[in-house]
Motif scaffolding. Structure first.
Motif, short mmCIF file in Angstrom:
data_model
loop_
_atom_site.label_atom_id
_atom_site.label_comp_id
_atom_site.label_asym_id
_atom_site.label_seq_id
_atom_site.Cartn_x
_atom_site.Cartn_y
_atom_site.Cartn_z
N PRO A 20 0.80 -1.24 0.00
CA PRO A 20 0.00 0.00 0.00
C PRO A 20 0.83 1.27 0.00
N ARG A 21 0.27 2.30 -0.64
CA ARG A 21 0.80 3.65 -0.63
C ARG A 21 -0.29 4.54 -0.03
N ALA A 22 0.06 5.42 0.86
CA ALA A 22 -0.91 6.31 1.48
C ALA A 22 -0.47 7.75 1.24
N PHE A 23 -1.42 8.61 0.86
CA PHE A 23 -1.07 10.01 0.63
C PHE A 23 -2.26 10.91 0.92
N PRO A 24 -1.98 12.18 1.30
CA PRO A 24 -3.06 13.10 1.66
C PRO A 24 -3.79 13.63 0.44
N CYS A 25 -5.06 13.94 0.62
CA CYS A 25 -5.85 14.47 -0.48
C CYS A 25 -5.90 15.98 -0.47
N GLY A 26 -5.83 16.61 0.66
CA GLY A 26 -5.88 18.07 0.75
C GLY A 26 -7.28 18.59 1.02
N SER A 27 -7.33 19.80 1.45
CA SER A 27 -8.61 20.40 1.83
C SER A 27 -9.39 20.95 0.64
N ARG A 28 -8.73 21.23 -0.47
CA ARG A 28 -9.43 21.76 -1.65
C ARG A 28 -10.20 20.65 -2.34
N LYS A 29 -11.51 20.90 -2.50
CA LYS A 29 -12.41 19.91 -3.10
C LYS A 29 -13.35 20.58 -4.08
N ARG A 46 -2.42 16.55 -5.67
CA ARG A 46 -1.97 16.11 -7.00
C ARG A 46 -0.50 15.68 -6.95
N ALA A 47 0.34 16.41 -6.23
CA ALA A 47 1.75 16.03 -6.12
C ALA A 47 1.91 14.69 -5.41
N CYS A 48 1.18 14.51 -4.33
CA CYS A 48 1.25 13.26 -3.58
C CYS A 48 0.71 12.09 -4.41
N ARG A 49 -0.36 12.33 -5.11
CA ARG A 49 -0.95 11.26 -5.92
C ARG A 49 -0.02 10.84 -7.05
N ARG A 50 0.61 11.81 -7.71
CA ARG A 50 1.57 11.47 -8.78
C ARG A 50 2.76 10.69 -8.21
N ALA A 51 3.24 11.08 -7.04
CA ALA A 51 4.35 10.35 -6.41
C ALA A 51 3.94 8.93 -6.06
N MET A 142 7.12 19.14 -1.21
CA MET A 142 6.82 19.16 -2.64
C MET A 142 8.05 18.75 -3.46
N ALA A 143 9.23 19.18 -3.05
CA ALA A 143 10.46 18.80 -3.76
C ALA A 143 10.71 17.30 -3.64
N ARG A 144 10.51 16.75 -2.46
CA ARG A 144 10.71 15.31 -2.29
C ARG A 144 9.68 14.53 -3.08
N LEU A 145 8.44 15.00 -3.11
CA LEU A 145 7.40 14.33 -3.91
C LEU A 145 7.76 14.35 -5.39
N ALA A 146 8.27 15.48 -5.87
CA ALA A 146 8.67 15.57 -7.28
C ALA A 146 9.80 14.59 -7.57
N MET A 148 10.37 11.77 -6.01
CA MET A 148 9.78 10.43 -6.00
C MET A 148 9.07 10.17 -7.33
N ARG A 149 8.36 11.16 -7.82
CA ARG A 149 7.63 11.00 -9.08
C ARG A 149 8.58 10.74 -10.23
N LYS A 150 9.72 11.37 -10.19
CA LYS A 150 10.70 11.21 -11.27
C LYS A 150 11.59 9.99 -11.06
N HIS A 151 11.21 9.14 -10.11
CA HIS A 151 11.95 7.92 -9.79
C HIS A 151 13.35 8.20 -9.27
#
Length: 165
Positions: A20-29, A46-51, A142-146, A148-151
């Protein structure tokens, strides 16, 4: 308002290899009833989901502060219930939902988010890893998530205290 989590699970027919991977969704809906996978629209989500998607493809379950575990296609109303507020999901209720979905696992779980949310994830999966632990604020997260996304190897720290947002 604090972010929410989502958990990534591979398909039901390969449960023994779930990771499993867990990530926050954020307050904006969105401001209307929507599938859970479309409801959360913030940049942090969006950043967490992409990562999380870069880490492992598979089934995604959203951990909402109000509704608990949701499939992407579960249609829900928008809400303004932060973690820990009256009406929010509790650790006990989340544990029961995870049991009901067959999501209690021995394998590693990765939790992306702030301290309160990582703590909630760890109430169900005590050994959850927290790749964002040790970051000093949203910019570093955000930098760490980016990365992760870029492997790019972003460290996944075992038993590290998750950093606050």
């Amino acid at each position: 308002m604090l972010p929410r989590f989502a958990c990534r699970f591979p398909s039901h027919d390969v449960q023994e290899s779930w990771n499993p991977r867990a990530f926050p969704c954020g307050s904006r809906k969105l401001d209307r009833r929507s599938p859970a996978g479309d409801l959360y629209v913030g940049s942090y989500h969006r950043a967490c989901r992409r990562a999380a998607e870069a880490l492992e493809p598979g089934r995604l379950l959203i951990l909402s502060a109000r509704y608990g575990l949701l499939d992407l296609d579960d249609v829900v109303e928008p809400y303004d219930t932060p973690h820990g507020a009256a009406g929010s999901i509790t650790a006990d209720a989340l544990l029961e939902q995870a049991r009901g979905r067959g999501a209690l696992l021995d394998g590693p779980v990765v939790a992306l988010g702030g301290a309160r949310h990582v703590s909630l994830v760890r109430s169900v999966w005590p050994g959850a890893l927290s790749p964002l632990a040790g970051t000093r604020g949203m910019g570093e997260q955000m930098a760490r998530l980016a990365a992760m996304r870029k492997h790019t190897a972003a460290p996944v720290r075992r038993n590290a205290d998750p950093s606050p947002l």
